[in-house]
Design an enzyme around this catalytic site. Structure first.
Site, PDB file in Angstrom:
ATOM      1  N   ARG A  44     -17.230  -8.568  12.864  1.00 14.34           N
ATOM      2  CA  ARG A  44     -17.420  -7.970  11.533  1.00 14.34           C
ATOM      3  C   ARG A  44     -17.227  -6.466  11.672  1.00 14.34           C
ATOM      4  NH1 ARG A  44     -21.618  -5.670   8.603  1.00 14.34           N
ATOM      5  NH2 ARG A  44     -21.624  -6.103   6.366  1.00 14.34           N
ATOM      6  N   SER A 115     -22.146 -16.994   2.757  1.00 19.86           N
ATOM      7  CA  SER A 115     -23.427 -16.350   2.480  1.00 19.86           C
ATOM      8  C   SER A 115     -23.990 -16.896   1.181  1.00 19.86           C
ATOM      9  CB  SER A 115     -23.248 -14.832   2.331  1.00 19.86           C
ATOM     10  OG  SER A 115     -22.738 -14.283   3.520  1.00 19.86           O
ATOM     11  N   LYS A 144     -26.325  -3.468   6.410  1.00 24.24           N
ATOM     12  CA  LYS A 144     -25.423  -3.793   5.297  1.00 24.24           C
ATOM     13  C   LYS A 144     -25.905  -3.009   4.085  1.00 24.24           C
ATOM     14  CE  LYS A 144     -24.029  -7.906   2.634  1.00 24.24           C
ATOM     15  NZ  LYS A 144     -22.584  -7.878   2.529  1.00 24.24           N
TER      16      LYS A 144
HETATM   17  N1  3NM Z   1     -25.404  -9.966   5.842  1.00 24.78           N
HETATM   18  P1  3NM Z   1     -29.206  -6.525  10.909  1.00 24.78           P
HETATM   19  S1  3NM Z   1     -27.665  -8.849   5.920  1.00 24.78           S
HETATM   20  C1  3NM Z   1     -24.127  -8.861   7.687  1.00 24.78           C
HETATM   21  O1  3NM Z   1     -28.046 -10.649   3.552  1.00 24.78           O
HETATM   22  C2  3NM Z   1     -25.342  -9.059   6.880  1.00 24.78           C
HETATM   23  O2  3NM Z   1     -26.147 -11.666   3.737  1.00 24.78           O
HETATM   24  C3  3NM Z   1     -26.605  -9.965   5.232  1.00 24.78           C
HETATM   25  O3  3NM Z   1     -27.877  -6.736  10.088  1.00 24.78           O
HETATM   26  C4  3NM Z   1     -26.955 -10.814   4.083  1.00 24.78           C
HETATM   27  O4  3NM Z   1     -29.391  -7.735  11.768  1.00 24.78           O
HETATM   28  C5  3NM Z   1     -26.526  -8.351   7.056  1.00 24.78           C
HETATM   29  O5  3NM Z   1     -28.905  -5.302  11.752  1.00 24.78           O
HETATM   30  C6  3NM Z   1     -26.782  -7.297   8.084  1.00 24.78           C
HETATM   31  O6  3NM Z   1     -30.297  -6.291   9.939  1.00 24.78           O
HETATM   32  C7  3NM Z   1     -27.735  -7.745   9.136  1.00 24.78           C
END
Ligand code: 3NM
Length: 215
Positions: A44, A115, A144
């Site tokens: 990603r 998602s 994100k």
């Molecule tokens: N998708 P971290 S949250 C890529 O809610 C992504 O669908 C999300 O990063 C969603 O593990 C997210 O550093 C980022 O919090 C997750």
């Protein structure tokens, strides 16, 4: 890959691109994370400083080879063209991307992850042929920027109670301190970015998460 194999692969899912690795080399981070026990990887390459064009494809190709050597499924975020070019095992799409049904139709042999943020989106993804769901954000995340509001593990429980048995991971703000409730809520695994990619030792971070989710 059958559904049980996919559930096993989703156990500890690292999602990452070069902007998530700080000053570390993404190849070295992925190598360490694989040694620490990650079971699936998503390329990603997004956010400030993300590589583009040939540099992005070149990094993707290197990470793809590393995954192949270790038999770790390699998933590409969003981009169908890149997924095909890198001969990825699958693609992960969000609600804002191309409709899951069309992607499913075009990429017949790939794992398609979607998602989903609530039972309605989960049901729609199932109907459109998704192979697995990513449900988030479980907790507050700084990775994100356009993440939705925090749903918490309770949303996974609601999706399971709604009868959806599709392989599913929680994502968003998950680390060693809060991973257990995500599994207890009914997820097959966790997807993390910073808990591994930004850790001082990605290998130890992955090992620690692995112990928690398999307790
Ligand atoms: N998708 P971290 S949250 C890529 O809610 C992504 O669908 C999300 O990063 C969603 O593990 C997210 O550093 C980022 O919090 C997750």
């Amino acid at each position: 890959m059958n559904s049980q194999q996919l559930r096993d692969a989703l156990r500890l899912y690292l999602v990452m691109g070069s902007p998530n690795c700080g000053r570390a080399d993404p190849y070295a981070v992925l190598e360490a994370a694989i040694a620490g026990g990650i079971t699936m990887f998503q390329f990603r390459e997004k956010g400030s400083g993300a590589l583009e064009g040939p540099a992005k494809r070149e990094l993707g190709a290197r990470l793809r080879r590393l995954c192949a050597q270790h038999k770790v499924p390699f998933i590409v975020n969003d981009e169908e063209g890149l997924a095909l070019e890198l001969e990825a095992d699958g693609i992960h799409i969000g609600q804002e991307d191309a409709p899951a049904a069309a992607v499913r139709q075009r990429l017949k042999n790939m794992i398609v992850g979607v998602s989903a943020h609530d039972p309605e989106e989960a049901q729609a993804a199932l109907a459109e042929g998704a192979d697995y769901l990513g449900v988030g954000p479980q907790y507050a995340t700084r990775t994100k920027l356009d993440a939705r509001e925090v749903r918490g593990p309770a949303m996974i429980e609601r999706i399971r109670q709604g009868g959806i048995r599709l392989p599913l991971v929680g994502i968003g703000g998950i680390d060693a301190t809060n991973a257990a409730p995500v599994i207890q809520a009914g997820a097959d695994g966790i997807a993390v970015v910073s808990a591994i990619a930004a850790a001082g030792s990605p290998r130890e971070a992955a090992e620690k998460l692995w112990r928690i989710i398999n307790r």
